[in-house]
Design a protein around this motif. Sequence first.
Motif, PDB file in Angstrom:
ATOM      1  N   ALA A   1      -7.887  -0.084  -4.323  1.00  0.00           N
ATOM      2  CA  ALA A   1      -6.659   0.140  -5.095  1.00  0.00           C
ATOM      3  C   ALA A   1      -5.427  -0.068  -4.218  1.00  0.00           C
ATOM      4  N   ALA A   2      -5.505   0.381  -2.969  1.00  0.00           N
ATOM      5  CA  ALA A   2      -4.381   0.214  -2.046  1.00  0.00           C
ATOM      6  C   ALA A   2      -4.109  -1.265  -1.788  1.00  0.00           C
ATOM      7  N   ARG A   3      -5.154  -2.035  -1.666  1.00  0.00           N
ATOM      8  CA  ARG A   3      -5.005  -3.480  -1.442  1.00  0.00           C
ATOM      9  C   ARG A   3      -4.343  -4.149  -2.642  1.00  0.00           C
ATOM     10  N   SER A   4      -4.696  -3.709  -3.843  1.00  0.00           N
ATOM     11  CA  SER A   4      -4.218  -4.380  -5.054  1.00  0.00           C
ATOM     12  C   SER A   4      -2.724  -4.188  -5.292  1.00  0.00           C
ATOM     13  N   THR A   5      -2.125  -3.162  -4.688  1.00  0.00           N
ATOM     14  CA  THR A   5      -0.698  -2.901  -4.914  1.00  0.00           C
ATOM     15  C   THR A   5       0.197  -3.589  -3.884  1.00  0.00           C
ATOM     16  N   ALA A   6      -0.403  -4.256  -2.903  1.00  0.00           N
ATOM     17  CA  ALA A   6       0.384  -4.864  -1.822  1.00  0.00           C
ATOM     18  C   ALA A   6       1.120  -6.109  -2.294  1.00  0.00           C
ATOM     19  N   ARG A   7       2.324  -6.295  -1.758  1.00  0.00           N
ATOM     20  CA  ARG A   7       3.122  -7.476  -2.087  1.00  0.00           C
ATOM     21  C   ARG A   7       2.978  -8.579  -1.045  1.00  0.00           C
ATOM     22  N   THR A   8       2.529  -8.226   0.152  1.00  0.00           N
ATOM     23  CA  THR A   8       2.359  -9.205   1.226  1.00  0.00           C
ATOM     24  C   THR A   8       1.028  -8.936   1.924  1.00  0.00           C
ATOM     25  N   PRO A   9       0.494  -9.924   2.654  1.00  0.00           N
ATOM     26  CA  PRO A   9      -0.749  -9.698   3.398  1.00  0.00           C
ATOM     27  C   PRO A   9      -0.641  -8.540   4.387  1.00  0.00           C
ATOM     28  N   ARG A  10       0.488  -8.462   5.096  1.00  0.00           N
ATOM     29  CA  ARG A  10       0.655  -7.380   6.062  1.00  0.00           C
ATOM     30  C   ARG A  10       0.647  -6.024   5.363  1.00  0.00           C
ATOM     31  N   GLU A  11       1.349  -5.944   4.252  1.00  0.00           N
ATOM     32  CA  GLU A  11       1.379  -4.689   3.503  1.00  0.00           C
ATOM     33  C   GLU A  11      -0.016  -4.330   3.003  1.00  0.00           C
ATOM     34  N   GLY A  12      -0.796  -5.357   2.659  1.00  0.00           N
ATOM     35  CA  GLY A  12      -2.166  -5.103   2.226  1.00  0.00           C
ATOM     36  C   GLY A  12      -2.988  -4.444   3.314  1.00  0.00           C
ATOM     37  N   LEU A  13      -2.854  -4.937   4.545  1.00  0.00           N
ATOM     38  CA  LEU A  13      -3.577  -4.337   5.662  1.00  0.00           C
ATOM     39  C   LEU A  13      -3.112  -2.904   5.919  1.00  0.00           C
TER      40      LEU A  13
ATOM     41  N   SER B   1       3.373  15.030  19.143  1.00  0.00           N
ATOM     42  CA  SER B   1       3.243  13.621  19.522  1.00  0.00           C
ATOM     43  C   SER B   1       2.209  12.865  18.687  1.00  0.00           C
ATOM     44  N   LYS B   2       1.431  13.586  17.875  1.00  0.00           N
ATOM     45  CA  LYS B   2       0.403  12.921  17.073  1.00  0.00           C
ATOM     46  C   LYS B   2       1.043  12.262  15.856  1.00  0.00           C
ATOM     47  N   PRO B   3       0.843  10.943  15.677  1.00  0.00           N
ATOM     48  CA  PRO B   3       1.442  10.270  14.517  1.00  0.00           C
ATOM     49  C   PRO B   3       0.779  10.703  13.217  1.00  0.00           C
ATOM     50  N   ASP B   4       1.526  10.637  12.117  1.00  0.00           N
ATOM     51  CA  ASP B   4       0.903  10.911  10.826  1.00  0.00           C
ATOM     52  C   ASP B   4       0.110   9.677  10.395  1.00  0.00           C
ATOM     53  N   HIS B   5      -0.593   9.790   9.263  1.00  0.00           N
ATOM     54  CA  HIS B   5      -1.480   8.685   8.877  1.00  0.00           C
ATOM     55  C   HIS B   5      -0.709   7.403   8.575  1.00  0.00           C
ATOM     56  N   GLY B   6       0.531   7.545   8.089  1.00  0.00           N
ATOM     57  CA  GLY B   6       1.331   6.356   7.815  1.00  0.00           C
ATOM     58  C   GLY B   6       1.708   5.612   9.078  1.00  0.00           C
ATOM     59  N   ALA B   7       2.180   6.357  10.081  1.00  0.00           N
ATOM     60  CA  ALA B   7       2.559   5.740  11.353  1.00  0.00           C
ATOM     61  C   ALA B   7       1.339   5.157  12.058  1.00  0.00           C
ATOM     62  N   MET B   8       0.206   5.858  11.967  1.00  0.00           N
ATOM     63  CA  MET B   8      -1.010   5.361  12.609  1.00  0.00           C
ATOM     64  C   MET B   8      -1.489   4.081  11.932  1.00  0.00           C
ATOM     65  N   ALA B   9      -1.373   4.020  10.614  1.00  0.00           N
ATOM     66  CA  ALA B   9      -1.765   2.810   9.886  1.00  0.00           C
ATOM     67  C   ALA B   9      -0.889   1.628  10.291  1.00  0.00           C
TER      68      ALA B   9
ATOM     69  N   TRP C   1      -1.696  -3.838  15.838  1.00  0.00           N
ATOM     70  CA  TRP C   1      -2.742  -4.295  16.766  1.00  0.00           C
ATOM     71  C   TRP C   1      -3.580  -5.404  16.141  1.00  0.00           C
ATOM     72  N   LEU C   2      -3.921  -5.238  14.867  1.00  0.00           N
ATOM     73  CA  LEU C   2      -4.748  -6.244  14.199  1.00  0.00           C
ATOM     74  C   LEU C   2      -4.026  -7.584  14.103  1.00  0.00           C
ATOM     75  N   ILE C   3      -2.752  -7.556  13.743  1.00  0.00           N
ATOM     76  CA  ILE C   3      -2.009  -8.803  13.580  1.00  0.00           C
ATOM     77  C   ILE C   3      -1.712  -9.443  14.927  1.00  0.00           C
ATOM     78  N   ASP C   4      -1.376  -8.656  15.921  1.00  0.00           N
ATOM     79  CA  ASP C   4      -1.147  -9.214  17.253  1.00  0.00           C
ATOM     80  C   ASP C   4      -2.406  -9.890  17.775  1.00  0.00           C
ATOM     81  N   GLY C   5      -3.546  -9.387  17.353  1.00  0.00           N
ATOM     82  CA  GLY C   5      -4.803  -9.974  17.806  1.00  0.00           C
ATOM     83  C   GLY C   5      -5.033 -11.373  17.279  1.00  0.00           C
TER      84      GLY C   5
END
Length: 214
Positions: free
Chosen positions: A83-95, A183-191, A197-201
């Motif tokens: 469901a999260a993937r289906s609402t994305a407007r761009t590939p990056r947002e999908g990830l 110092s621990k990021p929330d789930h949004g910042a961690m995502a 990291w994935l895109i830089d790869g």
Amino acid sequence: MGTPATDGRSVRWDAHREERRRELIKATRRAIHRLGSDASMEDIAAKAGTSKSVFYRYFGDKAGLQKAVGKVVIGQMQESIAAARSTARTPREGLVNMVEAYLQMAETSPNVYLFVTSQSDGDSQQTGELSGFFESVAGMISEPLQEMLGGANPPFLGYWPTAAIGLVRTAGELWLKTPPAPSKPDHGAMAQQITTWLIDGVGAQISSQSPLVQ
């Protein structure tokens, strides 16, 4: 004339057993959430307000219970990620959306997540459930990559989703186990960070004209 009545009783009994099984799975999730992922069958049954023998009757053993709970939880995670993937407007947002959905579901109850993703001794079925889940997610995250590459199919493409899943799962589980701290990021910042990291790869394969690297 007696057969329809017998069949009717059988159907009602099967429905009752299935409903009772669902109730026990829900009770197990609540118990694991409170007691921890290593809770014993006896502790789970006590928290559920029933006897250990009832759980053995419905699930066989702890591995069977783990598999039953895992099937429900993993199914819900898979639906949430799709469901999260289906609402994305761009590939990056999908990830970002998919990684965030995964982290958010796991964060809802780390104990339940660890309970269903830890392999029981010799339980190949549980391993199969998890493998199927991560293979499905790998397929979903390969779609944004293909969009970034404009439909190209370089040799590495078949490896990247599996490597990406390894990164997401390993980083996500480490994040999940990290104690709360400023110092621990929330789930949004961690995502967002994991997606970076994935895109830089795969940055070298993305056109310099892409808005992803501008």
